[in-house]
Design an enzyme around this catalytic site. Structure first.
Site, PDB file in Angstrom:
ATOM      1  CB  CYS A 103      20.608  26.843 -15.883  1.00 51.68           C
ATOM      2  SG  CYS A 103      21.161  25.247 -15.327  1.00 51.68           S
ATOM      3  NE  ARG A 121      16.933  31.427 -14.898  1.00 53.42           N
ATOM      4  CZ  ARG A 121      15.613  31.317 -14.957  1.00 53.42           C
ATOM      5  NH1 ARG A 121      14.863  32.291 -14.494  1.00 53.42           N
ATOM      6  NH2 ARG A 121      15.053  30.263 -15.485  1.00 53.42           N
ATOM      7  CD1 TRP A 174      20.521  24.905  -8.342  1.00 53.32           C
ATOM      8  CD2 TRP A 174      19.517  23.275  -9.483  1.00 53.32           C
ATOM      9  NE1 TRP A 174      19.907  24.082  -7.439  1.00 53.32           N
ATOM     10  CE2 TRP A 174      19.284  23.072  -8.106  1.00 53.32           C
ATOM     11  CE3 TRP A 174      18.989  22.355 -10.391  1.00 53.32           C
ATOM     12  CZ2 TRP A 174      18.547  21.995  -7.623  1.00 53.32           C
ATOM     13  CZ3 TRP A 174      18.254  21.285  -9.901  1.00 53.32           C
ATOM     14  CH2 TRP A 174      18.036  21.119  -8.523  1.00 53.32           C
ATOM     15  CG  ASN A 201      17.106  27.112 -17.792  1.00 54.79           C
ATOM     16  OD1 ASN A 201      17.126  26.244 -16.928  1.00 54.79           O
ATOM     17  ND2 ASN A 201      16.200  28.069 -17.812  1.00 54.79           N
ATOM     18  N   GLY A 202      17.564  23.614 -18.682  1.00 55.40           N
ATOM     19  CA  GLY A 202      16.486  22.626 -18.785  1.00 55.40           C
ATOM     20  C   GLY A 202      17.056  21.219 -18.716  1.00 55.40           C
ATOM     21  CD  GLU A 228       7.601  31.712   3.928  1.00 54.60           C
ATOM     22  OE1 GLU A 228       7.396  30.565   3.512  1.00 54.60           O
ATOM     23  OE2 GLU A 228       8.358  32.516   3.357  1.00 54.60           O
ATOM     24  CE  LYS A 266      11.948  32.305   3.245  1.00 58.23           C
ATOM     25  NZ  LYS A 266      10.724  32.210   2.496  1.00 58.23           N
ATOM     26  CD  GLU A 313      14.383  29.572   1.550  1.00 56.16           C
ATOM     27  OE1 GLU A 313      13.540  30.431   1.723  1.00 56.16           O
ATOM     28  OE2 GLU A 313      14.492  28.937   0.495  1.00 56.16           O
ATOM     29  CG  HIS A 340      -1.373  15.609  19.457  1.00 57.11           C
ATOM     30  ND1 HIS A 340      -2.263  14.759  20.069  1.00 57.11           N
ATOM     31  CD2 HIS A 340      -1.954  16.838  19.473  1.00 57.11           C
ATOM     32  CE1 HIS A 340      -3.348  15.448  20.416  1.00 57.11           C
ATOM     33  NE2 HIS A 340      -3.176  16.699  20.061  1.00 57.11           N
ATOM     34  CE  LYS A 375      13.118  34.519  -6.043  1.00 57.35           C
ATOM     35  NZ  LYS A 375      12.762  34.507  -4.623  1.00 57.35           N
TER      36      LYS A 375
HETATM   37  O1  M6R Z   1       8.437  30.761  -8.046  1.00 58.07           O
HETATM   38  P1  M6R Z   1       7.557  29.928  -7.146  1.00 58.07           P
HETATM   39  O2  M6R Z   1       6.776  30.773  -6.211  1.00 58.07           O
HETATM   40  O3  M6R Z   1       6.702  28.968  -7.891  1.00 58.07           O
HETATM   41  O4  M6R Z   1       8.581  29.091  -6.279  1.00 58.07           O
HETATM   42  C1  M6R Z   1       8.143  28.130  -5.366  1.00 58.07           C
HETATM   43  C2  M6R Z   1       9.252  27.731  -4.424  1.00 58.07           C
HETATM   44  O5  M6R Z   1      10.307  27.169  -5.126  1.00 58.07           O
HETATM   45  C3  M6R Z   1       9.773  28.926  -3.599  1.00 58.07           C
HETATM   46  O6  M6R Z   1       8.740  29.543  -2.893  1.00 58.07           O
HETATM   47  C4  M6R Z   1      10.849  28.454  -2.610  1.00 58.07           C
HETATM   48  O7  M6R Z   1      10.290  27.624  -1.646  1.00 58.07           O
HETATM   49  C5  M6R Z   1      11.543  29.664  -1.959  1.00 58.07           C
HETATM   50  N1  M6R Z   1      12.962  29.523  -2.068  1.00 58.07           N
HETATM   51  C6  M6R Z   1      11.259  29.804  -0.528  1.00 58.07           C
HETATM   52  O8  M6R Z   1      11.886  30.910   0.026  1.00 58.07           O
END
Ligand code: M6R
Length: 617
Positions: free
Chosen positions: A2, A27, A77, A103-104, A490, A494, A497, A513, A612
């Site tokens: 949020c 956010r 969010w 926010n929270g 990674e 990507k 997501e 395996h 984010k």
């Molecule tokens: O802000 P942070 O690096 O702590 O965030 C961790 C994850 O939420 C963040 O890396 C998330 O996996 C990304 N959306 C990946 O692209």
């Protein structure tokens, strides 16, 4: 999660709050709302809607009256209650006098709600936030106190996390704000104040900001300034006004179609910013105050525990290879969310490194607190300056990547690896586990990485062709070995997501395996097969996939011929030493996911269900 934004001053609040919401939309983007106070008509006006800030803007464009010099806005969010118009913020109290953005999470909202219902309050939404604003109203009436005091008393009855802004239409010269566990900045102008989850909404108006500490609240008065106090202890605090380093250009798209693409292309300059002033090749020195000041803690450490989530966790996995390889310190890499709940064995001889782009991730924050309680020395690697994690750790190093706005992390990852490489090299030198020649070779090679990324980026058009070929895939495998195993993870993250294609990363040798059963002519397999790093073994793994008709996309070193003969497509990256290959092999994987997602018409910068910074557990 949020984003909250507010304005009180002499300008029209609406355009400031709306633009602020657009900048904070990373956010959360389930729903959005704005409340404006029209000073002349003494009227308060709320508009909110399910959907994005653009939907809110469209709704507000039909409004005749967006006048007012006080405004609060929220982009959500969802945690409590589905994303719909009613659950959207801002929320009013029962009397309609008080309004809040939050926010929270208020964890004990159910018991508070029951009490309030007994006292005659009713609720229209399913949110914890509506409970909080009615609790504040109840306290205000019962205790006959001002808004600030009522907020303070009410917050002391809550359990959970919050960054809030509260406004009372009968007291239209002040906004009360408070934070615990969620960020809150107050931009300080001339007789005007801005409130926001980060500084981006007010950067064109002021460079001065107060970042509230956890457990602090402030009454922000239009002309009389800001008074800050501790919520629990009721102590007045002298607010520290910080000068911001942020500029407008950094938070705009700068001609790119998406923030993600801009951030991918920013990696050469971001990495240069990361090592600037730290990597002194000619002198053969790495300068990092956070390490220099605590060198013995690191060199005497029995082990290093890395805690992080998502992409930052992947950077931690790369660091495991480099710390063990160069500095010979045992490393364990933990998901912060698992670590915090499993009674881990931590001693005062451990060093914990917490990695976080945002510096606000709730699970990472909780893992840090636990490690500190157990006596470990905790070091933070964060991007956002002044973030909660950077303040909670004993020492740290910033990545200096600049604002990362696309939800999918790109430059955060490569700059985290850069910082962690610098630390590993520094420790290796201090412990004598690296030769002088090797140390110097690493330093010089690291310095060339930004240039080599520029070269890797030249494959963009070719990567687009590959993306076009595989954009309809339902599944995708990513394989790598050694330093490039975390890169495979990674790459898969990507793709999932932002394109919503199911993807998995595996160590290449693990295929046999189990996962090899998935291979058929419809399965694209992205294999990282650079010359340095188990090359022959990976080529054998490629043969195994080829024999089962899998489609191979090889990420190879410039000039490679063996993989080219086997693969359906190859994407080249420049040559470098093995430990630095992740900084190059990551680039084509980022671009591949990006182009697939764009071709599929997905919202690249704001993928569904994500936000984010994950400030809830
Ligand atoms: O802000 P942070 O690096 O702590 O965030 C961790 C994850 O939420 C963040 O890396 C998330 O996996 C990304 N959306 C990946 O692209």
């Amino acid at each position: 999660m949020c984003g909250i934004v507010g304005y009180i001053g002499h300008r029209e609040a609406y355009p400031i709050v709306l633009k602020g919401l657009q900048r904070l939309e990373y956010r959360g983007y389930d729903s959005a709302g704005i409340v404006l106070y029209d000073d002349e008509k003494e009227e308060i006006k709320l508009t909110k809607t399910k959907g994005k800030v653009a939907d809110l803007k469209a709704k507000l464009e039909d409004e005749i009256n967006t006048a007012g010099t006080i405004g609060l806005g929220h982009t959500r969010w969802a945690t409590h209650g589905v994303p719909n118009d009613v659950n959207s913020h801002p929320h009013f109290s029962n009397s309609g006098d008080l309004v809040i953005i939050h926010n929270g999470i208020i964890e004990n909202y159910e018991s508070l709600k029951k009490e309030l219902i007994k006292r005659g309050y009713s609720f229209t939404s399913d949110t914890d936030t509506e409970v909080l604003i009615n609790l504040i109203e109840d306290v205000k009436k019962k205790e006959d106190v001002k808004l600030g005091k009522a907020v303070q008393i009410a917050l002391n009855q809550t359990v959970g996390a919050y960054a809030i802004a509260v406004f009372d239409k009968n007291k239209p010269n002040e906004i009360v704000v408070a934070r615990l566990g969620s960020p809150l900045a107050i931009g300080v102008g001339e007789d005007e104040y801005f409130i926001a989850s980060d500084a981006s909404p007010f950067i064109e108006f002021t460079n001065n900001a107060i970042y509230l500490e956890d457990g602090e609240m402030a009454v922000v008065r239009r002309k009389k300034g800001v008074s800050v106090r501790q919520i629990k202890d009721d102590k007045l605090v002298d607010p520290y006004i910080q000068e911001l380093q942020l500029n407008l250009e950094q938070i705009e798209k700068g001609g790119f179609e998406h923030f993600m693409l801009k951030e991918i292309y920013e990696q050469p300059s971001a990495i240069t910013d990361t090592y600037r002033g730290r990597l002194l090749v000619d002198e053969g020195v790495i300068r990092m105050a956070g390490i220099d000041d605590n060198l013995e803690r690191f060199t005497n450490a029995k082990r290093i525990i890395i805690v992080a989530c998502g992409t930052s966790w992947h950077a931690g996995l790369v660091a495991e290879y480099i710390f063990e390889d160069l500095a010979r310190i045992p490393v364990e890499v933990e998901y912060a969310s698992e670590f915090r709940y499993r009674n881990p064995v931590i001693t005062s001889e451990d060093v914990v490194i917490a990695i976080s782009q945002s510096g606000e991730t709730a699970d990472t924050m909780a893992a840090i607190k636990l490690a500190k309680e157990k006596g470990a020395f905790v070091f933070g690697v964060c991007n956002v300056v002044g973030s909660s994690i950077s303040r909670e750790t004993h020492a740290g190093a910033y990545t200096h990547a600049g604002p990362e706005i696309g939800v999918a992390s790109t430059k955060a990852f490569t700059t985290q690896i850069t910082v962690l490489t610098l630390i590993a090299l520094k420790l290796a030198k201090a412990k004598g586990t690296i030769s002088k020649t090797d140390f110097h070779m690493h330093l010089s090679e690291l310095e060339t990485i930004p240039q080599k990324i520029e070269v890797a980026l030249l494959s963009n058009d070719h990567i687009k062709e590959v993306a076009d070929k595989y954009k309809e895939a339902r599944n995708c495998l990513y394989l790598g070995r050694g330093y490039n195993f975390p890169v495979a993870l990674e790459g898969a993250l990507k793709l999932k997501e932002i394109s919503y294609i199911h993807a998995e990363g595996y160590p290449a040798a693990e295929m046999k395996h189990g996962p090899i059963a998935l291979i058929d002519e419809d399965m694209p397999v992205v294999v990282i097969a650079t010359r340095k790093g188990h090359y022959e073994k990976v080529v054998s793994n490629i043969q195994e996939i080829k024999s089962r008709q899998g489609k191979i996309i090889g990420i190879v070193t410039e000039g490679d011929t063996s993989v080219r003969d086997l693969a359906d497509y190859v994407i080249e990256v420049p040559d470098t030493i093995e430990s630095l290959t992740p900084l190059l092999t990551t680039i084509p994987l980022q671009l591949l996911s990006y182009h697939i997602a764009v071709m599929l018409g997905k919202n690249v910068d704001q993928p569904r269900n994500l936000a984010k910074s994950v400030t809830v557990e």
